[in-house]
Design a protein around this motif. Structure first.
Motif, PDB file in Angstrom:
ATOM      1  N   VAL A 163       0.818  -1.119   0.052  1.00 40.59           N
ATOM      2  CA  VAL A 163       0.206  -0.146   0.180  1.00 40.59           C
ATOM      3  C   VAL A 163       0.787   1.116  -0.241  1.00 40.59           C
ATOM      4  CG1 VAL A 163      -1.786   1.150   1.420  1.00 40.59           C
ATOM      5  CG2 VAL A 163      -2.054  -1.041   1.087  1.00 40.59           C
ATOM      6  N   GLN A 164       1.760   1.205   0.793  1.00 39.29           N
ATOM      7  CA  GLN A 164       2.888   2.288   0.765  1.00 39.29           C
ATOM      8  C   GLN A 164       3.617   2.649  -0.439  1.00 39.29           C
ATOM      9  OE1 GLN A 164       3.132   4.613   3.123  1.00 39.29           O
ATOM     10  NE2 GLN A 164       4.137   5.651   1.540  1.00 39.29           N
ATOM     11  N   HIS A 165       4.061   1.595  -1.422  1.00 40.23           N
ATOM     12  CA  HIS A 165       4.426   1.665  -2.586  1.00 40.23           C
ATOM     13  C   HIS A 165       3.471   2.345  -3.629  1.00 40.23           C
ATOM     14  CE1 HIS A 165       8.217  -0.002  -1.866  1.00 40.23           C
ATOM     15  NE2 HIS A 165       7.967  -1.297  -1.591  1.00 40.23           N
ATOM     16  N   LEU A 166       2.483   1.844  -3.324  1.00 40.45           N
ATOM     17  CA  LEU A 166       1.278   2.376  -4.257  1.00 40.45           C
ATOM     18  C   LEU A 166       1.057   3.555  -3.864  1.00 40.45           C
ATOM     19  CD1 LEU A 166      -0.888  -0.855  -4.414  1.00 40.45           C
ATOM     20  CD2 LEU A 166       0.232   0.262  -6.482  1.00 40.45           C
ATOM     21  N   ARG A 167       0.929   4.288  -2.566  1.00 42.60           N
ATOM     22  CA  ARG A 167       0.754   5.507  -2.399  1.00 42.60           C
ATOM     23  C   ARG A 167       1.797   6.493  -2.882  1.00 42.60           C
ATOM     24  NH1 ARG A 167       0.004   4.469   2.788  1.00 42.60           N
ATOM     25  NH2 ARG A 167      -2.317   4.768   2.595  1.00 42.60           N
ATOM     26  N   ASP A 168       3.079   6.077  -2.681  1.00 42.13           N
ATOM     27  CA  ASP A 168       4.262   6.921  -3.401  1.00 42.13           C
ATOM     28  C   ASP A 168       3.854   7.034  -4.881  1.00 42.13           C
ATOM     29  OD1 ASP A 168       5.314   6.961  -0.883  1.00 42.13           O
ATOM     30  OD2 ASP A 168       6.601   5.249  -1.193  1.00 42.13           O
ATOM     31  N   TYR A 169       3.428   5.959  -5.489  1.00 45.02           N
ATOM     32  CA  TYR A 169       3.086   6.165  -6.982  1.00 45.02           C
ATOM     33  C   TYR A 169       2.164   7.036  -7.321  1.00 45.02           C
ATOM     34  CZ  TYR A 169       0.542   4.536 -11.314  1.00 45.02           C
ATOM     35  OH  TYR A 169       0.028   4.533 -12.281  1.00 45.02           O
ATOM     36  N   ASP A 206       8.728   9.458 -13.716  1.00 42.48           N
ATOM     37  CA  ASP A 206       9.919   8.522 -13.320  1.00 42.48           C
ATOM     38  C   ASP A 206       9.976   7.904 -11.870  1.00 42.48           C
ATOM     39  OD1 ASP A 206      10.942   8.756 -16.003  1.00 42.48           O
ATOM     40  OD2 ASP A 206      12.238  10.289 -15.445  1.00 42.48           O
ATOM     41  N   GLU A 207       9.915   8.795 -10.943  1.00 47.18           N
ATOM     42  CA  GLU A 207       9.877   8.665  -9.661  1.00 47.18           C
ATOM     43  C   GLU A 207       8.471   7.564  -9.370  1.00 47.18           C
ATOM     44  OE1 GLU A 207       9.571  12.010  -7.573  1.00 47.18           O
ATOM     45  OE2 GLU A 207      11.873  12.520  -7.781  1.00 47.18           O
ATOM     46  N   ALA A 208       7.499   7.796  -9.912  1.00 44.84           N
ATOM     47  CA  ALA A 208       6.212   7.118  -9.787  1.00 44.84           C
ATOM     48  C   ALA A 208       6.224   5.647 -10.144  1.00 44.84           C
ATOM     49  CB  ALA A 208       5.124   7.588 -10.364  1.00 44.84           C
ATOM     50  N   LYS A 209       6.931   5.374 -11.130  1.00 45.08           N
ATOM     51  CA  LYS A 209       7.253   4.166 -11.926  1.00 45.08           C
ATOM     52  C   LYS A 209       8.318   3.409 -11.153  1.00 45.08           C
ATOM     53  CE  LYS A 209       7.877   5.488 -16.068  1.00 45.08           C
ATOM     54  NZ  LYS A 209       8.039   5.494 -17.538  1.00 45.08           N
ATOM     55  N   ALA A 210       9.260   4.223 -10.524  1.00 45.70           N
ATOM     56  CA  ALA A 210      10.257   3.539  -9.615  1.00 45.70           C
ATOM     57  C   ALA A 210       9.483   2.986  -8.495  1.00 45.70           C
ATOM     58  CB  ALA A 210      11.338   4.336  -9.217  1.00 45.70           C
ATOM     59  N   ALA A 211       8.532   3.559  -8.043  1.00 40.53           N
ATOM     60  CA  ALA A 211       7.793   3.328  -6.575  1.00 40.53           C
ATOM     61  C   ALA A 211       7.110   1.580  -6.933  1.00 40.53           C
ATOM     62  CB  ALA A 211       6.888   4.136  -6.265  1.00 40.53           C
ATOM     63  N   LEU A 212       6.866   1.198  -8.248  1.00 38.91           N
ATOM     64  CA  LEU A 212       6.327   0.076  -8.568  1.00 38.91           C
ATOM     65  C   LEU A 212       7.321  -0.954  -8.785  1.00 38.91           C
ATOM     66  CD1 LEU A 212       3.727   1.550 -11.113  1.00 38.91           C
ATOM     67  CD2 LEU A 212       3.268   0.749  -8.611  1.00 38.91           C
ATOM     68  N   GLY A 234       7.067  -5.915 -10.010  1.00 39.56           N
ATOM     69  CA  GLY A 234       7.575  -6.410 -11.416  1.00 39.56           C
ATOM     70  C   GLY A 234       6.639  -6.274 -12.496  1.00 39.56           C
ATOM     71  N   PRO A 235       6.657  -7.186 -13.404  1.00 40.73           N
ATOM     72  CA  PRO A 235       5.983  -6.902 -14.822  1.00 40.73           C
ATOM     73  C   PRO A 235       4.449  -6.975 -14.496  1.00 40.73           C
ATOM     74  CG  PRO A 235       7.450  -8.768 -14.904  1.00 40.73           C
ATOM     75  CD  PRO A 235       7.699  -8.281 -13.679  1.00 40.73           C
ATOM     76  N   ALA A 236       3.738  -7.244 -13.561  1.00 45.14           N
ATOM     77  CA  ALA A 236       2.400  -7.019 -13.354  1.00 45.14           C
ATOM     78  C   ALA A 236       1.929  -5.758 -12.930  1.00 45.14           C
ATOM     79  CB  ALA A 236       1.993  -7.791 -12.000  1.00 45.14           C
ATOM     80  N   SER A 237       2.776  -4.758 -12.790  1.00 46.29           N
ATOM     81  CA  SER A 237       2.640  -3.337 -12.808  1.00 46.29           C
ATOM     82  C   SER A 237       2.572  -2.567 -13.985  1.00 46.29           C
ATOM     83  CB  SER A 237       3.615  -2.624 -11.699  1.00 46.29           C
ATOM     84  OG  SER A 237       5.048  -2.505 -12.477  1.00 46.29           O
ATOM     85  N   GLN A 238       2.619  -3.246 -14.983  1.00 46.24           N
ATOM     86  CA  GLN A 238       2.642  -2.666 -16.443  1.00 46.24           C
ATOM     87  C   GLN A 238       1.189  -1.660 -16.676  1.00 46.24           C
ATOM     88  OE1 GLN A 238       2.669  -6.236 -18.814  1.00 46.24           O
ATOM     89  NE2 GLN A 238       4.487  -5.658 -19.949  1.00 46.24           N
ATOM     90  N   ALA A 276       0.600   6.002 -15.955  1.00 49.13           N
ATOM     91  CA  ALA A 276       1.806   7.262 -15.760  1.00 49.13           C
ATOM     92  C   ALA A 276       2.491   7.679 -16.828  1.00 49.13           C
ATOM     93  CB  ALA A 276       2.799   6.600 -14.643  1.00 49.13           C
ATOM     94  N   ASP A 277       2.846   7.060 -17.950  1.00 51.53           N
ATOM     95  CA  ASP A 277       3.258   7.608 -19.093  1.00 51.53           C
ATOM     96  C   ASP A 277       2.260   8.411 -19.713  1.00 51.53           C
ATOM     97  OD1 ASP A 277       5.835   6.897 -18.653  1.00 51.53           O
ATOM     98  OD2 ASP A 277       5.238   4.706 -19.615  1.00 51.53           O
ATOM     99  N   TYR A 278       1.038   7.965 -19.691  1.00 54.64           N
ATOM    100  CA  TYR A 278      -0.120   8.696 -20.583  1.00 54.64           C
ATOM    101  C   TYR A 278      -0.515   9.816 -19.681  1.00 54.64           C
ATOM    102  CZ  TYR A 278      -4.989   9.624 -21.135  1.00 54.64           C
ATOM    103  OH  TYR A 278      -6.193  10.511 -21.531  1.00 54.64           O
ATOM    104  N   ILE A 279      -0.166   9.909 -18.482  1.00 52.02           N
ATOM    105  CA  ILE A 279      -0.593  11.438 -17.855  1.00 52.02           C
ATOM    106  C   ILE A 279       0.237  12.301 -18.260  1.00 52.02           C
ATOM    107  CG2 ILE A 279      -0.188  12.530 -15.687  1.00 52.02           C
ATOM    108  CD1 ILE A 279      -1.577   9.965 -14.236  1.00 52.02           C
ATOM    109  N   VAL A 280       1.767  12.102 -18.527  1.00 51.21           N
ATOM    110  CA  VAL A 280       2.551  13.200 -19.122  1.00 51.21           C
ATOM    111  C   VAL A 280       2.260  13.148 -20.753  1.00 51.21           C
ATOM    112  CG1 VAL A 280       4.157  13.457 -17.245  1.00 51.21           C
ATOM    113  CG2 VAL A 280       4.497  11.844 -18.931  1.00 51.21           C
ATOM    114  N   ALA A 281       1.830  12.232 -21.270  1.00 52.18           N
ATOM    115  CA  ALA A 281       1.821  12.363 -22.844  1.00 52.18           C
ATOM    116  C   ALA A 281       0.478  13.002 -23.306  1.00 52.18           C
ATOM    117  CB  ALA A 281       1.939  11.028 -23.383  1.00 52.18           C
TER     118      ALA A 281
END
Length: 306
Positions: free
Chosen positions: A215-221, A278-284, A288-292, A298-303
């Motif tokens: 939950v904390q990792h997801l909160r950071d993301y 970049d920091e958000a994705k690092a929190a995931l 592993g790959p399940a976080s795709q 996250a990438d969509y938000i800036v694009a």
């Protein structure tokens, strides 16, 4: 829900468009069923007018994705996903009112109060907000009560004085103040924008039985994508058009509101948004790959350009 192939951890690329196109109709159908037409018709017409007006459905999809990420069945998170969209819709209805941002258009059509009047719009927002909590409590099935209570408490915090409402009142107080600091601007948007995105991401995982560390990792993301989302919104308010966004543009400048571009400029604002993603994705990383799906969102938000 989403086909297994779209979540295959062996895939090197993730098709976000296909993922969203599969999830959105599921969310739309659940929202339609959750708030059917009934008496008094004017109230429910107004609620449904804004609730079913389309949009990205980002918050409910994040909720479903985080539930699945930690091994849960997304179906158990759908009532919470719907509640998140009800709360978000309430915030848009109220934010558009003359006493707030005084907007005439939202998602490409007239705002709720322009169609139904200020009085009905206020009540429709109130009804959506209160029903959101009822819906989580009564429609969530197969989840231990302590998890459901934790989600309800999190929703209350995200929308109240420690969340959206607190951010909105500081936003109003800062209007026309040329001395608004970056600290105040961050406070506004960490509460007004990021708080609801945070509970969207964490609630699905909580319902699925995530550990405190998960939950904390997801909160950071979520906190980072929330702030990045607002920076991009501020950029689009300057660089996009009303036709593209489906809402008024340039109102922050006209109202003399502090924005990230006004403090940093456009180039630095884009750089800061990219850094947050970049920091958000690092929190995931630990997922592993399940976080795709969450990485792709996250990438969509800036694009995004709308």
């Amino acid at each position: 829900m989403v086909s297994a192939n779209s979540l295959d951890p062996n895939l090197t690329e993730f098709d976000l468009s296909a993922y969203l196109e599969e999830r959105r109709p599921q969310v739309e159908a659940a929202l339609d069923a959750a708030v059917p037409m009934q008496y008094p018709e004017t109230l429910y017409e107004s609620m449904r007018y804004s609730l079913l007006a389309g949009g990205k459905r980002l918050r409910p999809i994040l909720c479903l994705a985080s539930c699945e990420l930690v091994g849960g069945n997304p179906a158990v998170a759908m009532p919470t996903a719907c509640a998140l969209e009800m709360i978000h819709t309430m915030s848009l209805i109220h934010d558009d009112l003359p006493a707030m941002d005084n907007d005439d258009y939202r998602r490409g059509r007239l705002t709720n109060h322009k169609v139904y009047g200020d009085d009905v719009a206020i009540l429709a927002g109130d009804a959506l907000l209160t029903y959101a909590f009822e819906h989580v409590a009564t429609a969530t099935q197969g989840v231990p009560a302590d998890r459901v209570l934790r989600v309800i408490a999190g929703l209350g915090k995200a929308v109240g004085g420690e969340g959206l409402v607190g951010g909105q009142i500081v936003d109003l107080a800062s209007e026309g103040n040329p001395d608004t600091t970056l600290e105040t601007l961050n406070y506004i948007h960490n509460h007004k924008t990021a708080a609801l995105l945070e509970i969207a991401v964490t609630s699905g995982a909580i319902l699925a039985g995530a550990t405190d560390d998960q939950v904390q990792h997801l909160r950071d993301y979520a906190q980072r994508i929330g702030l990045a989302f607002q920076i991009v919104d501020d950029i689009l308010d300057i660089t996009s058009t009303a036709e593209t966004l489906g809402k008024s543009i340039g109102k922050d400048v006209a109202a003399q509101k502090a924005t990230y571009p006004s403090l940093w400029g456009l180039e630095e604002s884009r750089r800061q948004a990219d850094k947050l993603i970049d920091e958000a994705k690092a929190a995931l990383d630990s997922f592993g790959p399940a976080s795709q799906p969450l990485r792709a969102i996250a990438d969509y938000i800036v694009a995004r350009t709308y």
